[in-house]
Motif scaffolding. Structure first.
Motif, PDB file in Angstrom:
ATOM      1  N   THR A 154       1.393  -1.208   0.173  1.00 40.28           N
ATOM      2  CA  THR A 154       0.416   0.028  -0.071  1.00 40.28           C
ATOM      3  C   THR A 154       0.449   1.397   0.035  1.00 40.28           C
ATOM      4  OG1 THR A 154      -0.380   0.629   2.222  1.00 40.28           O
ATOM      5  CG2 THR A 154      -1.352  -1.509   1.349  1.00 40.28           C
ATOM      6  N   THR A 159      -8.003  -8.236   2.243  1.00 41.83           N
ATOM      7  CA  THR A 159      -8.780  -6.861   1.723  1.00 41.83           C
ATOM      8  C   THR A 159     -10.098  -7.498   2.478  1.00 41.83           C
ATOM      9  OG1 THR A 159      -9.773  -7.525  -0.567  1.00 41.83           O
ATOM     10  CG2 THR A 159      -7.716  -6.319  -0.533  1.00 41.83           C
ATOM     11  N   GLY A 170     -11.057  -1.243  -6.590  1.00 42.90           N
ATOM     12  CA  GLY A 170     -11.045   0.045  -5.812  1.00 42.90           C
ATOM     13  C   GLY A 170     -11.707   0.825  -4.879  1.00 42.90           C
ATOM     14  N   ARG A 171     -12.739   0.078  -4.279  1.00 39.08           N
ATOM     15  CA  ARG A 171     -13.788   0.310  -3.432  1.00 39.08           C
ATOM     16  C   ARG A 171     -13.185  -0.755  -1.816  1.00 39.08           C
ATOM     17  NH1 ARG A 171     -19.158  -2.538  -5.212  1.00 39.08           N
ATOM     18  NH2 ARG A 171     -19.527  -2.130  -2.776  1.00 39.08           N
ATOM     19  N   ASP A 174     -11.127  -2.362   0.919  1.00 39.20           N
ATOM     20  CA  ASP A 174      -9.528  -1.609   1.795  1.00 39.20           C
ATOM     21  C   ASP A 174      -8.989  -2.620   2.351  1.00 39.20           C
ATOM     22  OD1 ASP A 174      -9.732  -1.226   4.597  1.00 39.20           O
ATOM     23  OD2 ASP A 174     -11.099  -0.928   5.742  1.00 39.20           O
ATOM     24  N   GLY A 198      -9.534   1.982   5.227  1.00 36.17           N
ATOM     25  CA  GLY A 198      -9.081   2.840   4.321  1.00 36.17           C
ATOM     26  C   GLY A 198      -8.525   2.786   3.482  1.00 36.17           C
ATOM     27  N   GLU A 199      -7.108   2.153   3.990  1.00 36.76           N
ATOM     28  CA  GLU A 199      -6.208   1.890   3.338  1.00 36.76           C
ATOM     29  C   GLU A 199      -6.538   1.292   1.810  1.00 36.76           C
ATOM     30  OE1 GLU A 199      -2.673   3.168   1.979  1.00 36.76           O
ATOM     31  OE2 GLU A 199      -3.556   4.041   3.659  1.00 36.76           O
ATOM     32  N   LYS A 200      -6.571   1.890   0.439  1.00 31.68           N
ATOM     33  CA  LYS A 200      -6.387   1.257  -1.115  1.00 31.68           C
ATOM     34  C   LYS A 200      -5.501   0.009  -1.393  1.00 31.68           C
ATOM     35  CE  LYS A 200     -10.771   3.176  -0.781  1.00 31.68           C
ATOM     36  NZ  LYS A 200     -11.757   2.308  -0.016  1.00 31.68           N
TER      37      LYS A 200
END
Length: 295
Positions: free
Chosen positions: A56, A95, A118-119, A121, A132-134
């Motif tokens: 990340t 995720t 992209g949605r 976590d 909330g890190e993508k």
């Protein structure tokens, strides 16, 4: 962009990439041990992944704050042809994909679009501090490490699943300023466990340093030296004799072959592979390695 279109687009720039390969300034040594007593290069594995969620932008920033300019990442391709940074071929471990898409097991990256990924976590599994890190796209990842003046050890993860990913990755690197002579000289290495993929990458851009992940037999090293510049084994295989055998050969770019070993997370092992003569150590805890090896 569909995967077919992505591959077609990548294929369409083949001649341009070939021309770039032929006209690029010949690259020489990326950071390597100049002296027998020099410490090895320390590479932050998937970013500083012992302290922040792997692969990340948070892990990249943590590596930067710790003072490390070399980071390692993994690149794969989405269903619609976007390159994203993630280690596993499935989204399940790192995720919340099972919660958002419960009916799409086994949650393979190649079965999801970039918008869907992209949605997700990609931080809560590690710590609530990273909620909330993508999952970053390769483009966003390159932008982040460029801003930090970091260097990149990029792994093509399971390239056999993604036909044409070598050319597509080179195209994206080029579009983001990562294939000029400054970067190919000492800021970028592309590696893979897949020897054919490493060879393809070298053939497409001979000035670029490449690495093979694994430990071929000593009798096979001359063959590997024709298309790669590094042999990057697990730390248990990085013995003094094996490192010496690799160093005795010149790689595809004409420089002495190097050894970057992984994944070393404690001081004792770091000191052992340092004494064996490795050129680089890949670690989730790069600060631990730095302290142990005087890096």
């Amino acid at each position: 962009m569909s995967m077919r279109r992505a591959v077609a687009t990548a294929t369409g720039v083949l001649l341009g990439m070939a021309a770039l390969s032929l006209t690029a300034t010949p690259a020489h040594a990326a950071p390597k041990r100049k002296k027998a007593d020099a410490p090895p290069v320390t590479v932050a594995h998937r970013g500083a992944s012992g302290y922040a969620p792997e692969n990340t932008l948070a892990a990249v920033e943590k590596a930067d704050k710790l003072g490390f300019d070399w980071v390692e990442n993994d690149v794969q391709r989405t269903k619609d042809g976007e390159l994203v940074v993630m280690h596993d071929t499935t989204l399940a471990r790192t995720t919340n994909v099972e919660k958002l898409f419960p009916d799409r097991s086994p949650w393979n990256i190649r079965d999801f679009t970039a918008k869907e990924i992209g949605r997700l976590d990609a931080g809560s599994w590690f710590s609530d501090d990273y909620k909330g890190e993508k999952v970053p796209t390769l483009k966003k990842y390159l932008k982040a490490i460029t801003g930090n003046h970091q260097r990149l050890l990029l792994e093509l993860k399971s390239p056999e699943l993604y036909p044409g990913i070598e050319l597509q990755t080179l195209k994206e690197l080029s579009e983001n300023g990562w294939l000029d002579s400054k970067h190919t000289k000492d800021k970028l290495v592309i590696q893979s466990f897949n020897a054919a993929s490493v060879k393809t990458t070298h053939d497409l851009h001979p000035a670029l340093k490449t690495g093979f992940l694994g430990n071929p037999k000593v009798s096979e090293l001359d063959t590997y030296a024709k298309f790669t510049d590094q042999i990057n084994p697990t730390y248990s295989a990085a013995t003094k004799d094996y490192v010496k055998a690799v160093h005795a050969r010149k790689g595809a770019r004409g420089d002495r072959m190097e050894v970057f070993t992984w994944t070393v997370n404690d001081g004792s092992t770091a000191r052992t592979v340092d004494k064996a003569g490795v050129d680089g150590i890949i670690s989730n805890y790069p600060d631990v390695v730095r302290e142990a090896t005087r890096g």
